[in-house]
Structures are given as C-alpha cells and as structure tokens.
Write a protein that holds these residues in place. Structure first.
Motif, PDB file in Angstrom:
ATOM      1  N   LYS A 185      80.883  50.435   5.672  1.00  0.00           N
ATOM      2  CA  LYS A 185      81.567  49.381   6.414  1.00  0.00           C
ATOM      3  C   LYS A 185      80.570  48.334   6.886  1.00  0.00           C
ATOM      4  O   LYS A 185      79.366  48.584   6.969  1.00  0.00           O
ATOM      5  CB  LYS A 185      82.329  49.980   7.600  1.00  0.00           C
ATOM      6  CG  LYS A 185      83.581  50.720   7.127  1.00  0.00           C
ATOM      7  CD  LYS A 185      84.464  51.185   8.276  1.00  0.00           C
ATOM      8  CE  LYS A 185      85.606  52.043   7.707  1.00  0.00           C
ATOM      9  NZ  LYS A 185      86.129  52.991   8.700  1.00  0.00           N
ATOM     10  N   LYS A 186      81.085  47.158   7.210  1.00  0.00           N
ATOM     11  CA  LYS A 186      80.257  46.004   7.521  1.00  0.00           C
ATOM     12  C   LYS A 186      79.243  46.283   8.628  1.00  0.00           C
ATOM     13  O   LYS A 186      78.117  45.814   8.580  1.00  0.00           O
ATOM     14  CB  LYS A 186      81.169  44.859   7.939  1.00  0.00           C
ATOM     15  CG  LYS A 186      80.619  43.510   7.565  1.00  0.00           C
ATOM     16  CD  LYS A 186      81.604  42.403   7.865  1.00  0.00           C
ATOM     17  CE  LYS A 186      80.939  41.053   7.592  1.00  0.00           C
ATOM     18  NZ  LYS A 186      81.900  39.956   7.666  1.00  0.00           N
ATOM     19  N   ASN A 187      79.705  47.042   9.615  1.00  0.00           N
ATOM     20  CA  ASN A 187      78.872  47.244  10.795  1.00  0.00           C
ATOM     21  C   ASN A 187      77.923  48.447  10.683  1.00  0.00           C
ATOM     22  O   ASN A 187      77.416  48.932  11.689  1.00  0.00           O
ATOM     23  CB  ASN A 187      79.767  47.404  12.031  1.00  0.00           C
ATOM     24  CG  ASN A 187      80.781  48.544  11.835  1.00  0.00           C
ATOM     25  OD1 ASN A 187      81.182  48.833  10.697  1.00  0.00           O
ATOM     26  ND2 ASN A 187      81.172  49.192  12.906  1.00  0.00           N
TER      27      ASN A 187
ATOM     28  N   HIS B 186      69.879  55.907  -3.493  1.00  0.00           N
ATOM     29  CA  HIS B 186      69.309  54.603  -3.773  1.00  0.00           C
ATOM     30  C   HIS B 186      70.091  53.620  -2.915  1.00  0.00           C
ATOM     31  O   HIS B 186      71.285  53.426  -3.138  1.00  0.00           O
ATOM     32  CB  HIS B 186      69.505  54.335  -5.279  1.00  0.00           C
ATOM     33  CG  HIS B 186      68.946  53.033  -5.729  1.00  0.00           C
ATOM     34  ND1 HIS B 186      67.851  52.948  -6.540  1.00  0.00           N
ATOM     35  CD2 HIS B 186      69.342  51.768  -5.490  1.00  0.00           C
ATOM     36  CE1 HIS B 186      67.582  51.669  -6.786  1.00  0.00           C
ATOM     37  NE2 HIS B 186      68.472  50.946  -6.152  1.00  0.00           N
ATOM     38  N   VAL B 187      69.441  53.031  -1.917  1.00  0.00           N
ATOM     39  CA  VAL B 187      70.151  52.137  -0.993  1.00  0.00           C
ATOM     40  C   VAL B 187      69.967  50.685  -1.410  1.00  0.00           C
ATOM     41  O   VAL B 187      68.871  50.262  -1.774  1.00  0.00           O
ATOM     42  CB  VAL B 187      69.647  52.353   0.457  1.00  0.00           C
ATOM     43  CG1 VAL B 187      70.325  51.362   1.409  1.00  0.00           C
ATOM     44  CG2 VAL B 187      69.893  53.785   0.896  1.00  0.00           C
ATOM     45  N   SER B 188      71.040  49.930  -1.376  1.00  0.00           N
ATOM     46  CA  SER B 188      70.966  48.522  -1.745  1.00  0.00           C
ATOM     47  C   SER B 188      71.718  47.695  -0.708  1.00  0.00           C
ATOM     48  O   SER B 188      72.908  47.856  -0.498  1.00  0.00           O
ATOM     49  CB  SER B 188      71.589  48.364  -3.145  1.00  0.00           C
ATOM     50  OG  SER B 188      72.042  47.056  -3.337  1.00  0.00           O
ATOM     51  N   LYS B 189      70.977  46.818  -0.050  1.00  0.00           N
ATOM     52  CA  LYS B 189      71.590  45.986   0.990  1.00  0.00           C
ATOM     53  C   LYS B 189      72.051  44.671   0.389  1.00  0.00           C
ATOM     54  O   LYS B 189      71.230  43.894  -0.117  1.00  0.00           O
ATOM     55  CB  LYS B 189      70.570  45.699   2.096  1.00  0.00           C
ATOM     56  CG  LYS B 189      70.544  46.760   3.166  1.00  0.00           C
ATOM     57  CD  LYS B 189      69.762  46.275   4.381  1.00  0.00           C
ATOM     58  CE  LYS B 189      69.378  47.449   5.258  1.00  0.00           C
ATOM     59  NZ  LYS B 189      70.509  48.223   5.744  1.00  0.00           N
ATOM     60  N   GLY B 190      73.343  44.420   0.435  1.00  0.00           N
ATOM     61  CA  GLY B 190      73.869  43.146  -0.050  1.00  0.00           C
ATOM     62  C   GLY B 190      74.008  42.185   1.111  1.00  0.00           C
ATOM     63  O   GLY B 190      73.556  42.467   2.224  1.00  0.00           O
ATOM     64  N   VAL B 191      74.639  41.058   0.857  1.00  0.00           N
ATOM     65  CA  VAL B 191      74.802  40.061   1.896  1.00  0.00           C
ATOM     66  C   VAL B 191      75.753  40.581   2.979  1.00  0.00           C
ATOM     67  O   VAL B 191      75.516  40.424   4.161  1.00  0.00           O
ATOM     68  CB  VAL B 191      75.337  38.743   1.291  1.00  0.00           C
ATOM     69  CG1 VAL B 191      75.520  37.700   2.389  1.00  0.00           C
ATOM     70  CG2 VAL B 191      74.376  38.239   0.226  1.00  0.00           C
ATOM     71  N   GLU B 192      76.821  41.252   2.539  1.00  0.00           N
ATOM     72  CA  GLU B 192      77.826  41.688   3.523  1.00  0.00           C
ATOM     73  C   GLU B 192      77.945  43.201   3.650  1.00  0.00           C
ATOM     74  O   GLU B 192      78.517  43.692   4.602  1.00  0.00           O
ATOM     75  CB  GLU B 192      79.190  41.122   3.169  1.00  0.00           C
ATOM     76  CG  GLU B 192      79.223  39.601   3.169  1.00  0.00           C
ATOM     77  CD  GLU B 192      80.657  39.097   3.240  1.00  0.00           C
ATOM     78  OE1 GLU B 192      81.522  39.841   3.731  1.00  0.00           O
ATOM     79  OE2 GLU B 192      80.896  37.970   2.784  1.00  0.00           O
TER      80      GLU B 192
END
Lengths: 337, 337, 337, 337
Positions: free
Chosen positions: D6-8, D29-35
């Motif tokens: 979730k976003k938060n 494998h963690v991937s941080k997107g814009v949202e």
C-alpha cells in the motif's frame, strides 16, 4: 507496470524491451528470477502503451501496478464527496431515496407519484421522459412534454428531479428541466455523452453498464470529471450473469469496494437490479446494510397499468412500507433515513 | 404468450387476467391443468404489455411464444440478404475479409495497410477515425483528418472503407467518407444512433454488445431496419464471461444460430473477440468453418508501434499467411475466398 | 409443459406430437394461434421426456410449466423447516453464526478458535479436516486427526461442529465426529455423495456450486431429501461472474428467492463469497438484512499464519466486532442474534 | 510473485514482508517506484502461501508470475502427448471421433450405435452406464449391465470404449470394462476421484467444468498426472455464460490456448457444448478448424426415443454426413480424419 518476458529471453531481448519503455518516458528496473526475467517500468504508467509492449513477441504478459483512474480515486481525494441538490445532500450520513415510475405517462400519474413519495419520506423524484427501449416498437417516452410534467411535479412537492438523457444533443434541454442528469446503463460507455454531461453544472447519476467492470465504471466517471463536473453519483443496478431467477443480478459486492476505491457517492437500484417487485424490499435493506448512500426505486400509482416495468414497480402502499422498514436498518448501522 | 397463474387462482382471478388481455386487443384461451391454470393470449403479441401482466399478483410467470423481431427475422424474409458495397457482395457464397489498423494514425500507416490488404487478397479497409476508449486520457482518434486519409487509401487501392461512427451528429460526416458505417460494441443499444444510421443509405456494420443476448442484438438491427435501412451486417466480436485467458470470449455459437434466425449477413471479429494476435489465425478458421460470411481482422504495419490494440493486431506477414490458409478452409465447406 | 410447433406444422405433425405425449402418460390440449400451434401436456410433467420431444424436427421449443423439485419446495411444505443441532435451531427467528478457520491446523489453533467464537457469541464451529484444494501440491487437510481435534474443541466449548465430507467412503467417519456434514461447492452435483449424506441422520450443509442455477441447487437438495434426510441447510457462497474485484460474486439475490421457493434454511458465506476479509463485515450485514437465517464466516487466530484462505479470514478482534455489529441489524428486521 | 504494498508502506513494513517471504524459503527483491513499493519473491513460487501474504494489512495485491501447473505444462514437456488406446492414437495428426448415445439403454441400441459409428468412420464408442442426472427422479443409467453391453459392442466392432466413472469406488469396475475413463464435468474438481483415476493405467478423458478456468482445468489434470497416470485427454464441452440460445456456451477459444499451454490432447464435445443437434455439425467443423485433436459427439439410433439428451443427439444419417463433411475440413488445415 511489470513486464514478464518469455523463458528464452536473451540479453538482447531485455535491451529491446527496456529501450522501448525508456522511449515512452519511464525508467526501468530489471529483475532476473529463477525462471523468468521481469522488467519493471518506473514512473507515470499512463504514458505506457500496453498494447505495443504486448505486441513484442518476447513478452509473455504485462501486469499494471497503478490504477488507471485519477480524479475518481480515493487516493486523489480522501474525504467522501457529498453532492448537493436543492439543499439535499447525497453521500452524507443521511440516506437518500429516489423514487418514481419508470416512465412519465401523464400529468396525473407523475403528480400522484410525487405526492406519494413526498408523503412516504422519499427525497427525489425519478421518471423517464426519454426512454431507451430494447424494441423500436415499444413506447419511447413523452419527450419534452414529460420533462415539463416532471417540473410541474417538482413545483408542487419540492422534490428534486432525476431523469435520463440519452443523447448529447438532448443535454441542454434535459439540464434545463432536471436537477440530476441520469446516464443510463446502455450509455455508460457512450463517451461523447459522458463528455457532454461533464460540461454542465448538474449532478450526474451514472448507472453501471450490464457488464461493466469496476475499472470501466470508474473510468466512465473519470470521463465526466475530466471535463470539470465533479458531481458524479454512481449507481449499481444489476449485472448480467448466468442467473435467470432475476432479470439482472444485483451486485452488492461492488458497494463496499466502490466506497473504498472512490470518494463518490454510491446508490443502488434494486428495481432494475432484480426486475421483480417482490425482491425490492429485501434487496433495498441489504443495499443499505452494506453501505450504499441511497436507493433508486421504481414506484407506480398502479403497476398493472404502467407502460413499462410494471413487474418491478412497487405500489404506493409497498413503497410507504419500504421506507418505514428501512429506517431501523439505517439506524442499525449508524445512519439516518 | 402463455400466462401461468399461481396455484390458488380462482375463477375471478382468471377473469381479471383474460379481461386485461382482451383490453389489449388479443383473444384468450384458458387451459386448466392438474396444478396450474394457463391463459393463452392469441393474436399480435407485440400489443401485450408483459410488465403489466407480470405486475398482477396472481400471475406466476409469463412465457412469450412469438419472437419480438420482425424485419430481421428469417420468417419475414427467407432468402439471405446480400449487402452490396462498391460492387462487392457481403453475405454471398464468397467470403469477405475486412482488415486494417485499430486506429488511423498517419497517412503512411493507413496507405501501407491498404496496400498490404489489397495485395494479400483482403476486400475492405477498416480503421478508426473516432475511437471509443475506456480512458479519457487515451488517444481518441484523428477525427475528420482520419476520414480523409481513409478516403485517400481507398482511392489508391480501390478498397471500400468501414469506420466507426460514435454519435448521431457525426453520421452525415462519416457517411460522406465511409462506405460502411460501423456501430461499435459499446453503442449497440445507443438507440438514437441506431435510428440515425437507419436513415442513411450506407450499409451498417453492427457489432454485438459485450453482454448482448441474441434478442438484443437482433432488436438493435431491427431499430436500423425499422427506419428504412435494410443493409445491416451483424458482427460477433466477443462477449464477457468469467474467462480471462482471452480479453473477451469469442462466441462462435451465435454464428449458426444467427444464420438460422435472420437473413442478414454475419461476420466475425477474432481480433477483438480474443484480444491476442496469436489466436486470430485459429479462430478465423473456426469462424469460417461454422458459417460466418466474413471476417474483420486488425492488421498493422508495425504492431509494436500501434497507438492502440497492438497486442491483437496481425503483422502484414501473418495477415498474408492468414488469407492463404483461409482459402482451403473456405473451399472445404463449399465457399470461396 | 407447452410444446411450440414450427410455423409449417401440419395436422399430421400435431398428431405425431400429441400421440408421443399420450404414450408418456399425459393428456394433451391443442391450441392454434395466429402463427403457431401449441400443444399443452396435461398431467404429471415428471413423466415427460423433454429431450425426446425436442428431438422431433417439427418442435420449435418446449416450455416447462411445473417446477421439477418436490420435497424441497415451498408448495410441498408451507412452514419453514427448522434444523435442530444439539439444541440449537437453524432456520428459526434467531440467527445462527458458524465460524472457524478454513482448515484445522493444530490443537492450539482450533481450540483458540472455538474459545474466541464461543466468547464472541458465535454458535457453531467450522473447520476443514479434509480440504478440497485446486492444486495437488497444496495442504490437503489433517484428515481424521483434524476430526478428533474438532471433537475436542466441541467438548471444551459446547459448540457443535460442521465440517466437509468429500467422498462417499468418508461419510461414516465424518458423521461420527461432526454434528453437521458439509457438502462443498465443488461437490454440489456429486450425486453419489448427495445420496450418501441423504442416508445418515446428521444435518447437511449444502453449498451452492460456483455456477449452479436455482434449479440445480434445489435439485441437489432434493437428492438428499429423496433418500430420507430432510435436515438440509442451503448455503450461498458466491458464484462465478466476470467480476474480478472479488474472488467470487456473492449472490445475495438468491436469498429472498430461496426463502420463497423452499422451506429449507438458507445461510450465507461471505468469506468464500467475496474472498476478501475487508468485505466480510458489510456483506454479512447485507446477508442478514435480506433474510438469511445465518452466516458461515472464516476466522483464524492469526490469518497471516493460516495454511489456507488467510486472505479471507477475520481476526478474533474483527470477528468479535462483527458479531456486535450484527445484533442491531438483526433487530432492525425483527430477528435476534 | 510480485507483492504490491500500500501507498503508505514504511521501511518497517517492507521488512515484515521480506522476512515473511524469506521464512517461506524464497529470496526477495525490493523495488521502489514513484507511488508504490514492490517486493519480488524469487525462487520456487509453489512454496509461497499467497493467502498469508494477502492477509497482511500492508499488502495491496499479490501477482503470481509462475504458472502453478507443472506436469501438464508445455514448458515441462515440449512434444505433444499422444495417448494410445488399442492401437489408436489420440493427439496425433489424425483426428479422432468418439461417438455414441448419452446413455446405454439396451443391447440393440448400443450395438446399432456401434455399427453405425464404425461404418461411418468413427473411432471410439461412447455411452453412459453410470449417469449423473440433475434430478434424482431421472434415469440414472444401467450400471454394470451397461458396461457389459459396451464391452459386447466393442467385441463386435473393435471400437474402444469410453464411459464415465462417477465415484472412486467404481473405478476398478469401470476400468475393467472401459478403455478410457471419463471424468465428467460435475466431477472435474472431485479431487478424490481425480486421484483414483490417476492410479489406474487407463487413459482418462477429463471434461472441463461448467465454470472452470484454464488454470482449474489444468490443475485437475495435474492431480491425475501427479499420481502417475500421464494419459490424460482434455475435453471442452461448454461453459456457463449469460447466453441462453445454447444450453451451454461452447468455448472454442480455449482450444488454441490449451494447445499452447499444455502438451495434452484436446478434444471438443459440441453436443453438450451447445445442447442442440442442429448446431453439432457447424461447431464440429469449427472445433477442428481451430485445432482440436478430435470430437466427442452424441449419436442415437433414434433420438426421439432416447432416455436422455435426445435433443442434442445426431441421427445415424446426420452423423454419417458429419464425418463426410469433416474430412475436407481436416485436410484444409493439414490434418487427416
């Protein structure tokens, strides 16, 4: 968006895909699993042309991450939207009941209806002046004459009016007489009509299409909001399934889902949703119990003489009883009617 | 129409029902069974208001006998309708292939497409100038500019053009440029649009709605024919079911059913019907094998650059192969391509 | 049954059809309409072989009048059936809540569950010992060991137990440990299993199949009752539609329809019906509001550690809250919880 | 598997999720997107308990990457499986036609049927000895007596026999008489039965359930193969949709999809798939044209006297015509009949 490549994808294939995505204006992130290589597209997903990526022979499947809707989304606006109509609030803690005959048939019929609704405690008068009918040989509505009768009924009772608009060219006329413009089930993806009602100031009641997904319904609302009209009310009114004991299958599941996904008010039409007058009472209660902000119900002074939908219309007596019985249900979940 | 009364129906109830039917202008015929009394309504069923009868508390169910469609019906016209377009026949023993990109994107793209189609043996050029898109943020088509490019492609290749009209107000414009007017899936029950295309002289390609029943599809065609335009071509393009391995579920069952029920030509669109380019070839063959009069297929000079529907578009090479492979299938059932 | 003949039916054809029906032991009644001749079959419709009649080339369609179910039918038995389990009544004015984990996993887990349910005010403990799983590689249940743990939990808390039986050969074993035998969704038309549970004395909870019609569900119950076991509880638990925002589409419409058609108790399973824990609360309320006699709800001491269905299980805390919130809803429609 | 948070989601949430996955035996494998933050699980997806992950409040959705089926999968075995029955090959370039009555009714009927099929060029005799019927009051089959008659018909004509087994306890008996064991539509997810037929040596014809997804059908086959029996033949026989002009909706789309996903042979049953004898011929042709390896067709010496399914059975004459007409269709796509 995650792009899953086929098992035999080479380094060169990965490069082709990442370059295509970068050309669309997004960043990429490659992740090699045991059996598959994934390419993540990072950035504004609305820039991605999904079809082009799926058309690449090395692509196995494409999985969107972001929701395609914006203005309608609960993420965009956290608080519930409350649509105001003549001092009435739709989407607040107080439930709203819209009621009336399928079609306006005569002065007497619509005025009788309005008085019954007012007296019973209903809030908004519904009635079709332009009627979408499956057969070209069925009664197609009274047209502008019907709109005038609705206006007269409003004048007498004070009930705001909701009525269907079928065509872009009718929008100014209907907007003149009606408080709320209804976009019908069959027109939920009539995109020109959505744009047209998005340009007027009246609230819009958007009925879910018979086979509309959650996304399609919300994108239809997005069309209206994208034109500047943010006063959209969503309406569940039955979907098409294999079940034939009801005319359509009223899908109450979408009510709590919509309340989570969007800030827009959600009402339920159990008359069209089931097509049977004897199911309107229990399904109205269920709709309220699972969180709907209101109801749209067909009521006719004399269903056995209705020009259309007599089989799903309540009599004045059963409508009055419905309202009485809905009040404790509303209270039981902390709302008012 | 047969009206089944509830178990406890009295002599008086039977009288109420028969009188109601007589007032509508039909005769009645009462039949007492062991458990139920039936009332048969004899005469023109279109005069009966089914809803009014179902609204009578003593009525258990109502069963129509007659088909509600007239002009479209095989009973009304025994011989197959053959729609003529620029010397081409749709609905004859010779199959017709309509092909082209989802949307007109540029002069080069549409002219390339037309040349490929012509060379491969296709008959009609398709391409959208006005595009109904689920999202308001997607490319909505080139509009009149697109129509002009289609006309140019036609001039160069001689291929007649079919393109979608989304709105009553667009009808004259589109009718000016296009040979065949397409009414899209989402507009199958946009009754004002049906009436509008019923008033022009161009043939109309009517696409089945995503959840349209046989009756609804035929009644939509009836709307067009009732206005005087008898040149209607029906198109199966996938329905909405629980299956998700295809974008829609191409419903070939309706092809032989339609050929029996109506005299109108029936074509099949396996591109929208499945949403996957790799299924277009086998499902095209199946469509021909079960009796379709033709196909509508998406083909793009370069699907990986298509503005829309790249994932379901054939390449020029696979389109050419398709036409070659369809010929023996057509011959195997005694038809030509 | 009404047999509609094709338009061109001759006197001789009518004779063929009436003789066929008479040979099956029914009387006939011929009615000539303007366009069609109808043959009514009068007598016990269950003697008619519909397929044989439809196989006659002159027959256009066949319309049954009678309902095919007998023992389950409201016409056969007017009063509501109340199923008694250990002093508890299912189908009375007081609602019943069955709850527990998807599968029995350990002694601690099932005893914890039972205690929570008891304390919160639930009535019956559910838990699977034999688990039907889509994949052969998933956990298939603890088997008899699980049954023993259920019995132990019952002993401790006094809660009667409902658990699934998957196979005719398991019936005696499961009937030994469980109070109520559950026939699962995938086995709703496992006719040998229906017959087997029809021969024991335990009440049977019959879950609706994913694509079961009203008639199919009631005929499955008829199988059980025809063997002598009249203690059948029907359970709506979601059907398969095109909607994907829920795992299945909980079809609450069938609740009031079943209450009208049959005297058997009807309960609703919103956990399987929606597949999402956050929808269980609102859909439980809706189920009660439209007339269900009870609920079956998945609750797990720790959903994040559940071997199956963690995503649709309530936590002890949210289960306790649910029961609290259901009480006023039950009261609002004149029932108790 | 990709887990969308979730976003938060905080750093701590990400840690909770990755630790949970690691405990299940996979890498992350963690991937941080814009949202959104995505967590990819890398390794053997079958170890992941999807429900547990979805039960975590911070998880928005979970998207599997890998296919859950193994032995049935085209990735596991590239070459087409050819099932051999008495020297006959199912799944080779030569098509196979299975035909016969719905139910074995008498010696004369089944022997007549077998002779007709043999003479016309059919390959395998079908006929039900144990019949799953919607109503407990309908004919339930001749049982073992029917099996004996099938064996007799085989002896006379040399045609191998396929017949349904409804119950684990019947498996040895039916396996003794029949060449191919059929698992019927309603038992497609009767997992105990699947395991039982997985333990014998006979080939198994597995019919798709009325609402079975691609995955569910393949997982049912996986159940059989996981027990050691790799001779599985898949059969499409109609799904449940909103369409009512056919008894079921024959879903030919699944044929080319299955041929791509699995190495198992695929046959089509247009008799049950449509429920109407007049649709069997065109839909058989379509099935062959889109790649089916064979057909299963109902044929009765006299459909007007059939105990069941007379309405969907071909006469001997129309069956003979069908075979004749299928030959050129088979040839047109490079196959033989």
């Amino acid at each position: 968006m995650i792009i899953v490549l086929k098992k035999n994808a080479t380094q060169k294939d990965v490069k082709l895909v990442t370059e295509k995505i970068k050309k669309m204006g997004l960043d990429t992130h490659v992740s090699k699993g045991v059996e598959r290589t994934l390419v993540g597209a990072i950035g504004d997903e609305s820039l991605l042309k999904e079809g082009q990526i799926k058309a690449m022979p090395i692509v196995e499947k494409v999985m969107p991450i972001m929701k395609p809707y914006k203005l309608v989304s609960r993420e965009f606006k956290k608080q519930d939207t409350i649509v105001k109509v003549n001092g009435l609030e739709i989407g607040s803690n107080k439930l709203v009941v819209m009621a009336g005959p399928c079609a306006v048939e005569s002065k007497e019929q619509i005025i009788d209806s309005a008085k019954t609704i007012k007296k019973a405690g209903g809030h908004i008068l519904r009635g079709g002046a332009f009627k979408p009918r499956t057969s070209p040989y069925s009664f197609q509505g009274m047209g502008e004459e019907g709109l005038k009768l609705l206006a007269e009924a409003k004048k007498l009772t004070g009930l705001p009016v909701v009525t269907e608009v079928m065509n872009t060219s009718q929008v100014p006329l209907v907007a003149d007489y009606a408080d709320i413009l209804q976009v019908g089930t069959r027109n939920m993806q009539n995109f020109d009509l959505l744009r047209a009602v998005g340009k007027v100031d009246n609230p819009v009641l958007l009925k879910r299409g018979l086979s509309a997904t959650l996304k399609e319904l919300l994108m239809a609302a997005e069309y209206i909001m994208a034109e500047g009209n943010h006063k959209v009310i969503l309406c569940e009114r039955g979907i098409r399934t294999f079940c034939s004991y009801t005319r359509n299958s009223l899908d109450l599941n979408i009510v709590p889902v919509l309340k989570k996904e969007t800030h827009l008010p959600v009402i339920v039409d159990p008359s069209h949703g089931t097509g049977k007058y004897c199911l309107v009472n229990p399904m109205s209660k269920a709709a309220i119990a699972c969180g709907a902000d209101g109801l749209m119900v067909e009521m006719h002074p004399n269903p056995e003489e209705a020009t259309s939908d007599g089989d799903q219309s309540l009599t004045p007596k059963s409508f009055t009883k419905l309202i009485e019985e809905l009040k404790p249900v509303a209270n039981s979940i902390g709302r008012k009617l």
